[in-house]
Write a protein that holds these residues in place. Structure first.
Motif, PDB file in Angstrom:
ATOM      1  N   ALA A   7       0.831  -1.204   0.000  1.00  0.00           N
ATOM      2  CA  ALA A   7       0.000   0.000   0.000  1.00  0.00           C
ATOM      3  C   ALA A   7       0.867   1.256   0.000  1.00  0.00           C
ATOM      4  O   ALA A   7       0.529   2.264  -0.643  1.00  0.00           O
ATOM      5  CB  ALA A   7      -0.924  -0.008   1.215  1.00  0.00           C
ATOM      6  N   TYR A   8       1.969   1.207   0.707  1.00  0.00           N
ATOM      7  CA  TYR A   8       2.905   2.343   0.759  1.00  0.00           C
ATOM      8  C   TYR A   8       3.400   2.690  -0.645  1.00  0.00           C
ATOM      9  O   TYR A   8       3.528   3.865  -1.008  1.00  0.00           O
ATOM     10  CB  TYR A   8       4.066   1.964   1.674  1.00  0.00           C
ATOM     11  N   PHE A   9       3.659   1.656  -1.441  1.00  0.00           N
ATOM     12  CA  PHE A   9       4.128   1.868  -2.814  1.00  0.00           C
ATOM     13  C   PHE A   9       2.973   1.975  -3.818  1.00  0.00           C
ATOM     14  O   PHE A   9       3.218   2.047  -5.029  1.00  0.00           O
ATOM     15  CB  PHE A   9       5.075   0.742  -3.236  1.00  0.00           C
ATOM     16  N   ARG A  10       1.735   1.939  -3.307  1.00  0.00           N
ATOM     17  CA  ARG A  10       0.530   2.050  -4.146  1.00  0.00           C
ATOM     18  C   ARG A  10       0.518   0.988  -5.251  1.00  0.00           C
ATOM     19  O   ARG A  10       0.156   1.258  -6.386  1.00  0.00           O
ATOM     20  CB  ARG A  10       0.416   3.455  -4.738  1.00  0.00           C
ATOM     21  N   ASP A  11       0.899  -0.198  -4.857  1.00  0.00           N
ATOM     22  CA  ASP A  11       1.005  -1.314  -5.798  1.00  0.00           C
ATOM     23  C   ASP A  11      -0.258  -2.167  -5.688  1.00  0.00           C
ATOM     24  O   ASP A  11      -0.268  -3.216  -5.025  1.00  0.00           O
ATOM     25  CB  ASP A  11       2.256  -2.127  -5.484  1.00  0.00           C
ATOM     26  N   ALA A  12      -1.319  -1.730  -6.348  1.00  0.00           N
ATOM     27  CA  ALA A  12      -2.603  -2.416  -6.253  1.00  0.00           C
ATOM     28  C   ALA A  12      -2.534  -3.822  -6.849  1.00  0.00           C
ATOM     29  O   ALA A  12      -3.159  -4.764  -6.330  1.00  0.00           O
ATOM     30  CB  ALA A  12      -3.681  -1.595  -6.960  1.00  0.00           C
ATOM     31  N   GLU A  13      -1.782  -3.985  -7.900  1.00  0.00           N
ATOM     32  CA  GLU A  13      -1.678  -5.305  -8.531  1.00  0.00           C
ATOM     33  C   GLU A  13      -1.072  -6.321  -7.569  1.00  0.00           C
ATOM     34  O   GLU A  13      -1.564  -7.451  -7.443  1.00  0.00           O
ATOM     35  CB  GLU A  13      -0.834  -5.203  -9.798  1.00  0.00           C
ATOM     36  N   SER A  14      -0.019  -5.921  -6.874  1.00  0.00           N
ATOM     37  CA  SER A  14       0.610  -6.846  -5.932  1.00  0.00           C
ATOM     38  C   SER A  14      -0.263  -7.079  -4.704  1.00  0.00           C
ATOM     39  O   SER A  14      -0.260  -8.178  -4.137  1.00  0.00           O
ATOM     40  CB  SER A  14       1.985  -6.316  -5.515  1.00  0.00           C
ATOM     41  N   LEU A  15      -1.008  -6.064  -4.285  1.00  0.00           N
ATOM     42  CA  LEU A  15      -1.945  -6.257  -3.172  1.00  0.00           C
ATOM     43  C   LEU A  15      -2.992  -7.305  -3.540  1.00  0.00           C
ATOM     44  O   LEU A  15      -3.339  -8.171  -2.723  1.00  0.00           O
ATOM     45  CB  LEU A  15      -2.633  -4.938  -2.828  1.00  0.00           C
ATOM     46  N   THR A  16      -3.497  -7.240  -4.748  1.00  0.00           N
ATOM     47  CA  THR A  16      -4.479  -8.223  -5.207  1.00  0.00           C
ATOM     48  C   THR A  16      -3.853  -9.619  -5.255  1.00  0.00           C
ATOM     49  O   THR A  16      -4.468 -10.611  -4.844  1.00  0.00           O
ATOM     50  CB  THR A  16      -4.999  -7.837  -6.594  1.00  0.00           C
ATOM     51  N   LYS A  17      -2.620  -9.699  -5.720  1.00  0.00           N
ATOM     52  CA  LYS A  17      -1.928 -10.981  -5.793  1.00  0.00           C
ATOM     53  C   LYS A  17      -1.713 -11.569  -4.399  1.00  0.00           C
ATOM     54  O   LYS A  17      -1.948 -12.768  -4.177  1.00  0.00           O
ATOM     55  CB  LYS A  17      -0.584 -10.809  -6.507  1.00  0.00           C
ATOM     56  N   LEU A  18      -1.267 -10.737  -3.447  1.00  0.00           N
ATOM     57  CA  LEU A  18      -1.026 -11.222  -2.096  1.00  0.00           C
ATOM     58  C   LEU A  18      -2.321 -11.640  -1.417  1.00  0.00           C
ATOM     59  O   LEU A  18      -2.371 -12.652  -0.708  1.00  0.00           O
ATOM     60  CB  LEU A  18      -0.317 -10.143  -1.271  1.00  0.00           C
ATOM     61  N   THR A  19      -3.391 -10.888  -1.649  1.00  0.00           N
ATOM     62  CA  THR A  19      -4.696 -11.251  -1.094  1.00  0.00           C
ATOM     63  C   THR A  19      -5.131 -12.624  -1.590  1.00  0.00           C
ATOM     64  O   THR A  19      -5.573 -13.478  -0.810  1.00  0.00           O
ATOM     65  CB  THR A  19      -5.741 -10.192  -1.466  1.00  0.00           C
ATOM     66  N   GLY A  20      -4.987 -12.859  -2.883  1.00  0.00           N
ATOM     67  CA  GLY A  20      -5.352 -14.151  -3.436  1.00  0.00           C
ATOM     68  C   GLY A  20      -4.480 -15.272  -2.904  1.00  0.00           C
ATOM     69  O   GLY A  20      -4.974 -16.379  -2.623  1.00  0.00           O
ATOM     70  N   TYR A  21      -3.192 -15.009  -2.757  1.00  0.00           N
ATOM     71  CA  TYR A  21      -2.273 -16.013  -2.221  1.00  0.00           C
ATOM     72  C   TYR A  21      -2.702 -16.450  -0.824  1.00  0.00           C
ATOM     73  O   TYR A  21      -2.747 -17.657  -0.522  1.00  0.00           O
ATOM     74  CB  TYR A  21      -0.847 -15.446  -2.178  1.00  0.00           C
ATOM     75  N   VAL A  22      -3.002 -15.489   0.022  1.00  0.00           N
ATOM     76  CA  VAL A  22      -3.376 -15.813   1.402  1.00  0.00           C
ATOM     77  C   VAL A  22      -4.687 -16.587   1.439  1.00  0.00           C
ATOM     78  O   VAL A  22      -4.812 -17.602   2.146  1.00  0.00           O
ATOM     79  CB  VAL A  22      -3.464 -14.529   2.247  1.00  0.00           C
ATOM     80  N   LEU A  23      -5.688 -16.141   0.667  1.00  0.00           N
ATOM     81  CA  LEU A  23      -6.972 -16.834   0.674  1.00  0.00           C
ATOM     82  C   LEU A  23      -6.828 -18.267   0.176  1.00  0.00           C
ATOM     83  O   LEU A  23      -7.358 -19.202   0.795  1.00  0.00           O
ATOM     84  CB  LEU A  23      -7.982 -16.073  -0.188  1.00  0.00           C
ATOM     85  N   ARG A  24      -6.103 -18.461  -0.907  1.00  0.00           N
ATOM     86  CA  ARG A  24      -5.974 -19.803  -1.481  1.00  0.00           C
ATOM     87  C   ARG A  24      -5.134 -20.728  -0.608  1.00  0.00           C
ATOM     88  O   ARG A  24      -5.531 -21.867  -0.328  1.00  0.00           O
ATOM     89  CB  ARG A  24      -5.341 -19.724  -2.874  1.00  0.00           C
ATOM     90  N   ASN A  25      -3.992 -20.239  -0.203  1.00  0.00           N
ATOM     91  CA  ASN A  25      -3.007 -21.131   0.412  1.00  0.00           C
ATOM     92  C   ASN A  25      -3.092 -21.220   1.926  1.00  0.00           C
ATOM     93  O   ASN A  25      -2.641 -22.215   2.508  1.00  0.00           O
ATOM     94  CB  ASN A  25      -1.601 -20.694   0.005  1.00  0.00           C
ATOM     95  N   LEU A  26      -3.638 -20.202   2.574  1.00  0.00           N
ATOM     96  CA  LEU A  26      -3.691 -20.208   4.034  1.00  0.00           C
ATOM     97  C   LEU A  26      -5.107 -20.411   4.570  1.00  0.00           C
ATOM     98  O   LEU A  26      -5.280 -20.846   5.711  1.00  0.00           O
ATOM     99  CB  LEU A  26      -3.101 -18.906   4.581  1.00  0.00           C
ATOM    100  N   TYR A  27      -6.109 -20.084   3.754  1.00  0.00           N
ATOM    101  CA  TYR A  27      -7.495 -20.260   4.187  1.00  0.00           C
ATOM    102  C   TYR A  27      -8.278 -21.240   3.319  1.00  0.00           C
ATOM    103  O   TYR A  27      -9.440 -21.528   3.607  1.00  0.00           O
ATOM    104  CB  TYR A  27      -8.208 -18.908   4.222  1.00  0.00           C
ATOM    105  N   GLY A  28      -7.676 -21.735   2.244  1.00  0.00           N
ATOM    106  CA  GLY A  28      -8.342 -22.732   1.412  1.00  0.00           C
ATOM    107  C   GLY A  28      -9.553 -22.223   0.672  1.00  0.00           C
ATOM    108  O   GLY A  28     -10.502 -22.979   0.421  1.00  0.00           O
ATOM    109  N   GLU A  29      -9.551 -20.941   0.303  1.00  0.00           N
ATOM    110  CA  GLU A  29     -10.684 -20.342  -0.402  1.00  0.00           C
ATOM    111  C   GLU A  29     -10.223 -19.738  -1.723  1.00  0.00           C
ATOM    112  O   GLU A  29      -9.123 -19.184  -1.803  1.00  0.00           O
ATOM    113  CB  GLU A  29     -11.331 -19.234   0.447  1.00  0.00           C
ATOM    114  N   GLN A  30     -11.082 -19.833  -2.713  1.00  0.00           N
ATOM    115  CA  GLN A  30     -10.800 -19.173  -3.975  1.00  0.00           C
ATOM    116  C   GLN A  30     -11.245 -17.713  -3.887  1.00  0.00           C
ATOM    117  O   GLN A  30     -12.375 -17.429  -3.492  1.00  0.00           O
ATOM    118  CB  GLN A  30     -11.525 -19.865  -5.128  1.00  0.00           C
TER     119      GLN A  30
END
Length: 460
Positions: free
Chosen positions: A195-218
Motif C-alpha cells: 500500500a505504501y508503494f501504491r502497488d494495487a496489482e501486488s496487493l491483489t496478488k497477495l490477497t489471493g495467495y493468502v486466501l488460497r493457500n492459508l485459508y483454502g478459499e478461492q
C-alpha cells in the motif's frame, strides 16, 4: 538423501508471488553448530522427525536445502508500525523463509529462522540471535501451545559459537540460530508495504495467495473484504487466547501480526503473575501501549492497518463494517478461551460472558496468582480455601458442566507456571554450568500440563 518419512510433503507456493516479494539470501557460516533442542513432536507433523542429528544440523544449522522445496532462503519484504510509528525500513533482517511443506492436516507450513545472518534488511544489526533469546522462545512457545494459544513452534535451536555484544544484557553472550514452524509468516506489514508503494496489482496478488493457500478459499470479487473478515476473526481469537493465558507478548507491532492469527516472534514476553491490566513485558514500553489489558486494543489497531492497506483495492464501507465486529468477536472468543482453560463446557453467550465478567474483578482484586486460580478451579469447583470474596465466582462456575475431569496426574501436583524468575533460573543453569537439564525438564512439565488441559472426559 536425508531420512524423511512418508509424511514429508514439500511445497514451493511462495513462488506464486514472484520475486517482488522477497530477496534470495545466504545463511551465515557459523563457527560451530551444537544441537541444543529439536522438537520431534512438531517434526513428526511434517515428516522430519526421522532426521538423524547430523542431518538435522546440516539443514537447520548449515541450511542445506531440504528436498523439493526452496533451493535458497528468501528474506521477505515488509513494512510496519512499530509502537504506532510507521517504519518503511524493515523486513526480514535476521531471518528468512527456509522451506515450505504441508502438515498432516494439509495446512501449508513455513520453516523460518531467527539469527541466521544478515540480509538486505539488517540495517546496522548483525543478523544474529543470542542463545538466551532462543531459550526464551522455546519456553514461550511451549507454554503457549499448552495453554491453547495459536502460536509458532520452536522447531530447532543450534548454538553457533559466536560471542555477541548486546547493550541490554551482559556481553559478550553466546549465540544461536532458531528455526520456527509456522502456519505462514505473511504479516500485516507485507500488505502495508504494498500500500505504501501504491502497488494495487501486488496487493491483489497477495490477497489471493493468502486466501488460497492459508485459508483454502478461492478469491472472488469481494476478496479483500473476505480476507479482512478472516483476519479479524483469527486475531480476535488470538487476543482472547493471550488474555486467558495471562500472557503479554510485549511487541504487538503490525509487522509482528500474522494474517493467520498465529502468534510469533517472542522478544520481551512475560506471563502476568496476577490479573494486572497494567503489567508490561518490554522495559522500553514506557507508555504501556502493549500492557496486558491493552492487548485486545493493540491487536484491533493492527487489524485496522490491514484494512487501511486493503482500501487501495476495496471500498471502505464493507471494510469498516468488518472492523466493527472485532469487539463482539473478541468477547465471544475470550469467554471460550477462559472456559476451555477452566475445563468447562460453553453454555450460551450470555451465561458464558457473565462467568468471565464475574471472575475478572475478583481475580484482580484479590491478586490471586492466575495459574493458581485456573489450576484450582479446573472442572468448575473451587476449593474451600477460596473465601467469601469468591462466592459469586463459585456460583457462576456451577452453572457450567465440566468438559474434562481431573484424573490426569498433573492435577495431583502443583500448577505449572512460566514466570520470569524461573525463566531466568533456567537460563542461569545454561549460562553458568552449561546445564540444559532444567530446560528440558520444564518443557516436559509444560507438555504434561497441555495433555491435562486438552484431555476429554470418557465417552458415555
Amino acid at each position: 538423501m536425508p531420512s524423511l518419512s512418508q509424511a514429508y510433503r514439500p511445497e514451493t507456493t511462495i513462488f506464486e508471488l514472484g520475486d517482488a516479494f522477497y530477496d534470495p539470501v545466504t545463511a551465515a557460516d557459523f563457527p560451530e553448530t551444537i544441537l541444543r533442542f529439536r522438537n520431534d513432536r512438531a517434526a513428526a507433523e511434517v515428516g522430519l522427525d526421522g532426521l538423524v542429528d547430523d542431518e538435522w544440523i546440516a539443514h537447520f544449522g548449515r541450511f542445506q536445502p531440504l528436498p523439493d522445496t526452496l533451493t535458497q532462503p528468501l528474506a521477505l519484504r515488509y513494512h510496519g508500525h512499530q509502537f504506532r510509528v510507521y517504519n518503511p525500513d524493515i523486513g526480514d533482517g535476521r531471518g528468512f523463509l527456509f522451506a515450505q511443506m504441508r502438515d498432516g492436516a494439509g495446512r501449508l507450513m513455513d520453516l523460518g529462522t531467527k539469527g541466521s545472518g544478515q540480509t538486505p534488511y539488517s540495517r546496522f544489526g548483525d543478523g544474529r540471535l543470542t542463545l538466551k533469546g532462543g531459550v526464551r522462545e522455546i519456553l514461550a512457545t511451549e507454554m503457549l501451545e499448552a495453554l491453547g494459544v495459536p502460536t509458532s513452534r520452536s522447531f530447532s535451536l543450534i548454538e553457533t559459537g559466536e560471542a555477541l555484544e548486546r547493550g541490554d544484557e551482559p556481553s559478550p553472550t553466546r549465540s544461536a540460530v532458531l528455526v520456527r514452524l509456522s502456519h505462514s509468516h505473511i504479516r500485516i506489514g507485507m500488505f502495508q508495504r504494498l500500500a505504501y508503494f501504491r502497488d494495487a496489482e501486488s496487493l491483489t496478488k497477495l490477497t489471493g495467495y493468502v486466501l488460497r493457500n492459508l485459508y483454502g478459499e478461492q478469491p472472488g470479487d469481494d476478496a479483500p473484504a473476505r480476507l479482512l473478515d478472516l483476519v479479524v476473526e483469527r486475531t480476535a481469537k488470538l487476543a482472547a487466547a493471550y488474555m486467558a493465558a495471562g500472557f503479554v507478548h510485549g511487541v504487538l507491532n503490525s509487522d509482528n501480526i500474522n494474517v493467520t492469527g498465529e502468534s510469533f516472534d517472542y522478544g520481551p514476553w512475560r506471563f502476568n503473575p496476577t490479573w494486572d491490566p497494567a503489567f508490561t513485558a518490554a522495559y522500553f514500553d514506557h507508555q504501556g501501549l502493549y500492557a496486558f489489558g491493552r492487548q485486545p486494543e493493540a491487536v484491533h489497531w493492527d487489524a485496522m492497518q490491514l484494512a487501511v492497506s486493503l482500501r487501495a483495492i476495496a471500498e471502505a464501507e464493507p471494510l469498516i463494517a468488518i472492523l466493527d465486529t472485532f469487539g463482539e468477536r473478541y468477547q465471544g472468543a475470550v469467554s471460550d478461551a477462559i472456559l476451555w482453560r477452566l475445563g468447562l463446557t460453553p453454555r450460551d453467550p450470555s451465561t458464558d460472558r457473565q462467568l468471565v465478567q464475574t471472575i475478572e474483578p475478583v481475580l484482580r482484586g484479590t491478586a490471586t496468582p492466575i495459574d493458581r486460580f485456573f489450576f484450582d478451579a479446573f472442572g468448575g469447583v473451587l476449593p474451600d480455601s477460596y473465601g467469601e470474596a469468591w462466592s459469586d465466582v463459585r456460583a457462576a462456575l456451577a452453572a457450567h458442566a465440566p468438559r474434562a475431569d481431573r484424573s490426569h496426574p498433573y492435577w495431583s501436583g502443583e500448577p505449572c507456571s512460566m514466570l520470569i524468575d524461573e525463566v531466568e533460573a533456567i537460563w542461569a543453569a545454561i549460562a553458568e554450568r552449561n546445564d540444559w537439564a532444567p530446560l528440558h525438564a520444564k518443557v516436559d512439565a509444560v507438555r504434561r500440563m497441555g495433555e491435562a488441559l486438552a484431555k476429554r472426559p470418557p465417552s458415555r
